[in-house]
Design an enzyme around this catalytic site. Structure first.
Site, PDB file in Angstrom:
ATOM      1  N   HIS A 104       0.807  -1.219   0.000  1.00  0.00           N
ATOM      2  CA  HIS A 104       0.000   0.000   0.000  1.00  0.00           C
ATOM      3  C   HIS A 104       0.846   1.279   0.000  1.00  0.00           C
ATOM      4  O   HIS A 104       0.329   2.364  -0.259  1.00  0.00           O
ATOM      5  CB  HIS A 104      -0.996   0.011   1.177  1.00  0.00           C
ATOM      6  CG  HIS A 104      -0.396   0.191   2.536  1.00  0.00           C
ATOM      7  ND1 HIS A 104      -0.170  -0.848   3.415  1.00  0.00           N
ATOM      8  CD2 HIS A 104      -0.007   1.301   3.189  1.00  0.00           C
ATOM      9  CE1 HIS A 104       0.321  -0.390   4.543  1.00  0.00           C
ATOM     10  NE2 HIS A 104       0.436   0.919   4.426  1.00  0.00           N
ATOM     11  N   ASP A 134       0.159  -7.657   1.227  1.00  0.00           N
ATOM     12  CA  ASP A 134       0.522  -6.253   1.452  1.00  0.00           C
ATOM     13  C   ASP A 134       2.040  -6.079   1.488  1.00  0.00           C
ATOM     14  O   ASP A 134       2.581  -5.319   2.277  1.00  0.00           O
ATOM     15  CB  ASP A 134      -0.103  -5.697   2.731  1.00  0.00           C
ATOM     16  CG  ASP A 134      -0.018  -4.166   2.809  1.00  0.00           C
ATOM     17  OD1 ASP A 134       0.120  -3.530   1.743  1.00  0.00           O
ATOM     18  OD2 ASP A 134      -0.077  -3.605   3.928  1.00  0.00           O
ATOM     19  N   SER A 210       4.735   2.368   7.826  1.00  0.00           N
ATOM     20  CA  SER A 210       4.399   1.228   6.964  1.00  0.00           C
ATOM     21  C   SER A 210       5.597   0.810   6.125  1.00  0.00           C
ATOM     22  O   SER A 210       6.215   1.638   5.451  1.00  0.00           O
ATOM     23  CB  SER A 210       3.241   1.586   6.035  1.00  0.00           C
ATOM     24  OG  SER A 210       2.022   1.501   6.704  1.00  0.00           O
TER      25      SER A 210
END
Length: 459
Positions: A104, A134, A210
């Site tokens: 993402h 992911d 992230s």
């Protein structure tokens, strides 16, 4: 990493918001070599040696892309597209500049800049991007020396309570280190992924972390930080990292030349064991997955798994729900053999199953456009396990999925949307495209939309 908030319930923050849901933690692998600090001096010890070892391999990522504007706003003068950006983190896992990050972070981006700990910058290209896990693997351009790396520790020896460090780029401020403990292992049913099993930590993780590293006290990479539960969109002490075992599989695929991750399949669907089910089966505690469906002639069926069996473990690791089962199977490559421990009639036995790719064609470009009737303009495909799985659905699903709807078509005007699964017309189950070629107005259609079953009449 974009953020969002939810005033009442917890929100799951990834690149965007997801809804928090019930989650489960499954048993981890335990060893006996852990000790607590024995004196005041030990309590004052520093994490600096671990940071010195690990931090040089953690990078900041700035990505840019172009996003199309909603046609509705274009009617009011908005431009047809706009520049968008993403800020995240990554980890160098090979000295030639192979970097792993979250999917993402780079999804939809066409320009990726990677900034090293020593402030050097490299352009990067995407080698493999896997939405389901992911994870994404990047290759830095113009690398002419050996770069610092983190060792991927996929042995799964962590214990709840172990100290960990989270290293990343929160809010784009630059490389930041936070510390905490492992709060849970094998955390599933988080709504992050239907095949995810996560390390939970209370180390502060915020937007921008992230793709960053979760490291143990040996300075090894044990997870890629991916998501948080939060009411505010910032850290509330409930963060999730993708385990190194899955990271290693994706990286190995990318380094081996693959551009996609082919997921294996056991061909078994199950139900979590509740307290009531445990009592009915004579179990001492709720544990395992009760098999409710077995795909005919699938890997599970060929191994001897039957409906009603209780799957207790895969490769010796306990599983307690479908997500945990999917994760354990997904750590393998297709055509490998896995050891599935089942309980049947009170007896425990281990069956060896040779897992395989999901059957069917996942290509959505082969959709058929309905030309007449109440579904004219709908682009549809008959579901098969590979297609359903590629769309994030249940491989055991049956029906016909709407891949898209032509603008201005009758199907669009009556409310059909891409992703709808048509399961019945006038109460009769639908399994082929031919059953939809001339559905009359006034017909009653049952669809499944994002997990909700709805029935309506085409007017």
């Amino acid at each position: 990493m974009k953020t969002g908030t939810l005033a009442i319930a917890l929100a799951l923050t990834l690149a965007a918001c997801g809804q928090a849901n019930s989650s489960k933690a499954q048993e981890g692998v335990f060893t006996e070599n852990r000790v607590v600090p024995g004196d005041a001096m030990a309590m004052k010890s520093s994490f600096a040696p671990v940071v010195r070892s690990a931090a040089p391999a953690v990078v900041n990522i700035n990505a840019r892309g172009v996003q199309r504007t909603d046609p509705f706003w274009q009617m009011f003068g908005a431009p047809g597209s706009q520049q968008v950006g993403s800020v995240g983190s990554g980890v160098i896992v090979r000295p030639d500049g192979v970097v792993v990050t979250n999917y993402h972070v780079i999804n939809g981006m066409n320009s990726i800049k990677v900034i090293l700990n020593d402030r050097r910058e490299f352009d990067a290209r995407v080698v493999l991007a896997d939405e389901r896990s992911d994870l994404a693997v990047l290759q830095l351009e113009g690398v002419n020396e050996r770069l610092p790396t983190l060792n991927i520790d996929d042995r799964e020896e962590q214990q709840i309570g172990d100290l960990v460090l989270a290293i990343g780029n929160p809010f784009g401020v630059g490389q930041t280190v936070t510390n905490g403990i492992i709060s849970a292992l094998n955390r599933t049913e988080t709504n992050i992924s239907d095949s995810g099993s996560f390390i939970q930590t209370d180390a502060a993780i915020n937007p921008g972390n992230s793709g960053g590293a979760l490291v143990d006290m040996d300075g090894d990479l044990i997870g890629i930080n991916s998501a948080i539960f939060s009411r505010s969109g910032t850290s509330s002490g409930v963060g999730f990292a993708i385990p190194a075992s899955m990271v290693k599989r994706v990286v190995d695929n990318a380094v081996g030349g693959a551009t996609t991750v082919v997921r294996p399949w056991l061909g078994v669907k199950g139900e979590t064991v509740s307290a009531d089910i445990a009592r009915s089966l004579g179990l001492e505690r709720p544990q395992g997955v009760v098999v409710t469906q077995v795909w005919d002639n699938g890997p599970g069926a060929r191994a001897g798994i039957r409906e009603g069996d209780l799957i207790a473990a895969v490769d010796g690791v306990e599983v307690n729900d479908q997500g945990g089962l999917n994760f354990r199977i997904g750590l393998h490559d297709p055509n490998e053999t896995v050891a599935v421990t089942v309980v049947r009639d009170g007896r425990r036995e281990t069956l060896n199953a040779r897992i395989a790719p999901l059957p069917g064609d996942p290509d959505t470009d082969k959709a058929t456009t309905i030309q007449s009737g109440g579904l004219s303009g709908a682009q549809v495909l008959a579901l098969n396990p590979a297609l359903a799985d590629s769309l994030g659905g249940d491989p055991f699903s049956t029906g016909v999925i709407v891949g898209g709807v032509q603008r201005g078509s009758y199907a669009g005007r009556v409310g059909f949307q891409g992703g709808d699964v048509i399961v019945a017309v006038n109460g009769r189950p639908v399994s082929t495209v031919g059953q939809l070629t001339n559905v009359p107005r006034g017909a009653e259609v049952t669809i499944n939309r994002r997990g909700r079953t709805m029935t309506g009449t085409i007017r």
